[in-house]
Enzyme design. Structure first.
Site, PDB file in Angstrom:
ATOM      1  N   HIS A   1       0.899  -1.186  -0.191  1.00 58.36           N
ATOM      2  CA  HIS A   1       0.007  -0.081  -0.010  1.00 58.36           C
ATOM      3  C   HIS A   1       0.789   1.140  -0.039  1.00 58.36           C
ATOM      4  O   HIS A   1       0.280   2.422   0.634  1.00 58.36           O
ATOM      5  CB  HIS A   1      -1.024  -0.021   1.372  1.00 58.36           C
ATOM      6  CG  HIS A   1      -1.817  -1.028   1.027  1.00 58.36           C
ATOM      7  ND1 HIS A   1      -2.633  -1.547   2.067  1.00 58.36           N
ATOM      8  CD2 HIS A   1      -2.516  -1.572  -0.011  1.00 58.36           C
ATOM      9  CE1 HIS A   1      -3.525  -2.542   1.617  1.00 58.36           C
ATOM     10  NE2 HIS A   1      -3.327  -2.721   0.400  1.00 58.36           N
TER      11      HIS A   1
ATOM     12  N   CYS B   1       4.656  13.050  -7.157  1.00 58.07           N
ATOM     13  CA  CYS B   1       3.803  13.829  -8.165  1.00 58.07           C
ATOM     14  C   CYS B   1       2.828  12.830  -8.650  1.00 58.07           C
ATOM     15  O   CYS B   1       3.304  11.739  -9.027  1.00 58.07           O
ATOM     16  CB  CYS B   1       4.724  14.355  -9.098  1.00 58.07           C
ATOM     17  SG  CYS B   1       3.877  15.195 -10.510  1.00 58.07           S
TER      18      CYS B   1
ATOM     19  N   CYS C   1       3.711  20.257  -7.236  1.00 59.26           N
ATOM     20  CA  CYS C   1       5.019  19.530  -7.814  1.00 59.26           C
ATOM     21  C   CYS C   1       6.056  20.599  -8.305  1.00 59.26           C
ATOM     22  O   CYS C   1       5.411  21.650  -9.093  1.00 59.26           O
ATOM     23  CB  CYS C   1       4.610  18.633  -8.996  1.00 59.26           C
ATOM     24  SG  CYS C   1       6.356  18.052  -9.744  1.00 59.26           S
TER      25      CYS C   1
ATOM     26  N   CYS D   1       6.647  20.176 -12.432  1.00 57.54           N
ATOM     27  CA  CYS D   1       5.535  20.226 -13.644  1.00 57.54           C
ATOM     28  C   CYS D   1       4.186  20.871 -13.173  1.00 57.54           C
ATOM     29  O   CYS D   1       3.156  20.684 -13.692  1.00 57.54           O
ATOM     30  CB  CYS D   1       5.360  18.772 -14.199  1.00 57.54           C
ATOM     31  SG  CYS D   1       4.428  17.587 -12.930  1.00 57.54           S
TER      32      CYS D   1
ATOM     33  N   SER E   1      -6.320  -7.952   9.873  1.00 59.47           N
ATOM     34  CA  SER E   1      -7.861  -8.488  10.057  1.00 59.47           C
ATOM     35  C   SER E   1      -8.017  -9.605   8.983  1.00 59.47           C
ATOM     36  O   SER E   1      -8.951 -10.138   8.731  1.00 59.47           O
ATOM     37  CB  SER E   1      -8.747  -7.579  10.191  1.00 59.47           C
ATOM     38  OG  SER E   1      -8.670  -6.660   8.995  1.00 59.47           O
TER      39      SER E   1
HETATM   40  P1  NAD Z   1      -6.911  -3.858  10.621  1.00 62.96           P
HETATM   41  O1  NAD Z   1      -6.806  -2.601  11.217  1.00 62.96           O
HETATM   42  O2  NAD Z   1      -8.066  -4.180   9.593  1.00 62.96           O
HETATM   43  O3  NAD Z   1      -6.519  -5.189  11.408  1.00 62.96           O
HETATM   44  C1  NAD Z   1      -5.642  -4.948  12.371  1.00 62.96           C
HETATM   45  C2  NAD Z   1      -5.778  -6.503  13.015  1.00 62.96           C
HETATM   46  O4  NAD Z   1      -4.356  -6.645  14.077  1.00 62.96           O
HETATM   47  C3  NAD Z   1      -6.905  -6.579  13.863  1.00 62.96           C
HETATM   48  O5  NAD Z   1      -7.542  -7.875  13.809  1.00 62.96           O
HETATM   49  C4  NAD Z   1      -6.499  -6.312  15.333  1.00 62.96           C
HETATM   50  O6  NAD Z   1      -7.239  -6.987  16.506  1.00 62.96           O
HETATM   51  C5  NAD Z   1      -4.939  -7.078  15.463  1.00 62.96           C
HETATM   52  N1  NAD Z   1      -3.961  -6.333  16.303  1.00 62.96           N
HETATM   53  C6  NAD Z   1      -3.923  -4.886  16.945  1.00 62.96           C
HETATM   54  N2  NAD Z   1      -2.888  -4.808  17.313  1.00 62.96           N
HETATM   55  C7  NAD Z   1      -2.152  -6.156  17.650  1.00 62.96           C
HETATM   56  C8  NAD Z   1      -1.158  -6.673  18.278  1.00 62.96           C
HETATM   57  N3  NAD Z   1      -0.318  -5.906  18.932  1.00 62.96           N
HETATM   58  N4  NAD Z   1      -0.812  -7.879  18.078  1.00 62.96           N
HETATM   59  C9  NAD Z   1      -1.540  -8.968  17.293  1.00 62.96           C
HETATM   60  N5  NAD Z   1      -2.581  -8.357  16.596  1.00 62.96           N
HETATM   61  C10 NAD Z   1      -2.763  -7.005  16.724  1.00 62.96           C
HETATM   62  O7  NAD Z   1      -5.505  -3.837   9.598  1.00 62.96           O
HETATM   63  P2  NAD Z   1      -5.046  -4.318   8.310  1.00 62.96           P
HETATM   64  O8  NAD Z   1      -5.627  -5.704   8.091  1.00 62.96           O
HETATM   65  O9  NAD Z   1      -3.607  -4.027   8.256  1.00 62.96           O
HETATM   66  O10 NAD Z   1      -5.944  -3.503   7.257  1.00 62.96           O
HETATM   67  C11 NAD Z   1      -6.152  -2.210   7.301  1.00 62.96           C
HETATM   68  C12 NAD Z   1      -5.630  -1.426   6.313  1.00 62.96           C
HETATM   69  O11 NAD Z   1      -5.328  -0.070   6.942  1.00 62.96           O
HETATM   70  C13 NAD Z   1      -4.238  -1.966   5.878  1.00 62.96           C
HETATM   71  O12 NAD Z   1      -4.306  -1.367   4.283  1.00 62.96           O
HETATM   72  C14 NAD Z   1      -3.527  -1.157   6.551  1.00 62.96           C
HETATM   73  O13 NAD Z   1      -2.087  -0.821   5.822  1.00 62.96           O
HETATM   74  C15 NAD Z   1      -3.948   0.293   6.686  1.00 62.96           C
HETATM   75  N6  NAD Z   1      -3.308   0.880   8.122  1.00 62.96           N
HETATM   76  C16 NAD Z   1      -2.008   0.940   8.128  1.00 62.96           C
HETATM   77  C17 NAD Z   1      -1.476   1.430   9.280  1.00 62.96           C
HETATM   78  C18 NAD Z   1      -0.045   1.557   9.546  1.00 62.96           C
HETATM   79  O14 NAD Z   1       0.953   1.770   8.470  1.00 62.96           O
HETATM   80  N7  NAD Z   1       0.460   1.051  10.874  1.00 62.96           N
HETATM   81  C19 NAD Z   1      -2.501   1.875  10.567  1.00 62.96           C
HETATM   82  C20 NAD Z   1      -3.916   1.457  10.201  1.00 62.96           C
HETATM   83  C21 NAD Z   1      -4.227   1.277   8.786  1.00 62.96           C
END
Ligand code: NAD
Length: 262
Positions: free
Chosen positions: A119, A127, A162, A165, A204
Site C-alpha cells: 500500500h 507527483c 509539484c 511540472c 484482520s
Molecule cells: P486492521 O486494522 O484491519 O486489522 C489489524 C488487526 O490486528 C486486527 O485484527 C487487530 O485485532 C489486530 N491487532 C492489533 N494490535 C495487535 C497486536 N499488538 N498484536 C496482534 N494483533 C493485533 O489492519 P489491516 O488488516 O492491516 O488492514 C487495514 C488497512 O489500513 C491496511 O491497508 C493497512 O495498511 C492500513 N493501516 C495501516 C497502518 C500503519 O501503517 N501502521 C495503520 C492503520 C491502517
C-alpha cells in the site's frame, strides 16, 4: 509453555524461507493505531473521505489529507519488538522478506531490507500529475520525503504542487480507489509462493487483494501461521493460530529458533 517448546518456535526452527505478511496490528505496540483502536486517528478521519478521486478533485480534501498525515506520523513512532524480531530473522538468513500492508516504514527502521509495501509509504510523497484519471498516478517522477509537503503547509501553502511540472502531489500510498503500484502484488505473490513458512501478523485479513496472499501461500504448499489478537476469517485454513500481541509472541519464538539452530 516455555517459548523453547512453543509450536511457533518449532516451525521457525525448521523453516529456511520464512516470509512475514504484516498489517496494522504489528505497529499498534509502536503507538500507531489500527483502524479500530478507540480514539485512534481513524476514529477521527474517515478513509473514505480521502479516496483517490476526491483527492484529485478537491483542494480542500488535499489540505485535510496533509493534516491527517502529520498526525499519523507524529510522535516519531519507533519499531517495536515484533518489527525487530522479523529483522533479526532476516539477518540470520532465515527470513526471506516482509510483505506489509502498512505505510509507516517501521520494518525498514527496524533493519529489515527485503520489504514490499503493497500500500506504499507515508514517509514519501510523489507527483501524481495535473489531472490523473482512473485511479492511476500520472506524475513526472518527482518524489520527496513527506516533510517536504508539511514544511510548505506550515508556510501557508496548504495545497503544495509539484515543483517541476505543477502537478498534484500526494503521499506515496495507495488510497481507496487507487490502483496498486505496478508489479508490487506480483512480487508479493512470488515471494509467498517461494516461502516454506508464512506468518500473517496483525492483520484482520479483510482487505483484498492483499489478504489473498496467505491463501496463495497455503495453495503453494507453505505452512501458514496467523498471529493476531482476535479471530480472522482465515483462521480455519491456517496450520497454527497464535492468539496474542505480536510484540510478545514473536521475539521469544524467533530467539528460541535462532538459538537452537546455532
Ligand atoms: P486492521 O486494522 O484491519 O486489522 C489489524 C488487526 O490486528 C486486527 O485484527 C487487530 O485485532 C489486530 N491487532 C492489533 N494490535 C495487535 C497486536 N499488538 N498484536 C496482534 N494483533 C493485533 O489492519 P489491516 O488488516 O492491516 O488492514 C487495514 C488497512 O489500513 C491496511 O491497508 C493497512 O495498511 C492500513 N493501516 C495501516 C497502518 C500503519 O501503517 N501502521 C495503520 C492503520 C491502517
Amino acid at each position: 509453555m516455555s517459548s523453547q517448546s512453543s509450536p511457533l518456535a518449532a516451525l521457525l526452527q525448521r523453516s529456511t524461507r520464512t516470509v512475514a505478511f504484516t498489517g496494522a496490528g504489528v505497529s499498534t505496540e509502536s503507538g500507531i493505531p489500527d483502524f479500530r483502536s478507540p480514539g485512534g486517528v481513524w476514529t477521527r478521519y474517515d478513509p473514505m473521505d480521502f479516496t483517490f478521486e476526491k483527492y484529485v478533485g478537491s483542494a480542500e480534501v488535499r489540505a485535510h489529507a496533509w493534516a491527517m498525515r502529520r498526525e499519523f506520523l507524529a510522535g516519531a513512532a519507533e519499531p517495536n519488538p515484533a518489527h525487530r524480531a522479523l529483522a533479526a530473522l532476516e539477518r540470520a538468513g532465515r527470513g526471506a522478506g516482509v510483505i506489509t500492508q502498512n505505510i509507516d516504514g517501521l520494518h525498514q527502521l527496524a533493519g529489515s531490507r527485503e520489504v514490499l509495501e503493497i500500500h506504499g509509504t507515508a514517509r514519501e510523497l510523489m507527483c501524481i500529475g495535473v489531472a490523473p484519471t482512473a485511479g492511476t498516478p500520472d506524475g513526472c517522477g518527482f518524489r520527496a520525503a513527506h516533510i517536504w509537503a508539511l514544511d510548505r503547509v506550515d508556510t501557508g501553502d496548504v495545497d503544495p504542487h509539484c515543483p517541476h511540472c505543477s502537478g498534484l502531489v500526494k503521499s506515496a500510498t495507495v488510497s481507496f480507489g487507487q490502483m496498486l503500484f505496478p508489479g508490487v502484488i506480483e512480487a508479493a505473490v512470488a515471494l509467498v509462493e517461494s516461502a516454506d513458512l508464512v506468518l500473517a501478523i496483525g492483520s484482520s485479513l479483510q482487505v483484498f487483494p492483499a489478504a489473498d496472499l496467505p491463501v496463495r501461500a497455503v495453495k503453494s504448499g507453505a505452512t501458514l501461521v496467523i498471529i493476531n489478537d482476535e479471530p480472522t476469517p482465515l483462521d480455519s485454513v491456517a496450520d497454527l493460530v497464535v492468539r496474542g500481541r505480536a510484540g510478545e509472541v514473536l521475539p521469544p519464538a524467533v530467539e528460541s529458533a535462532l538459538t537452537q539452530t546455532r
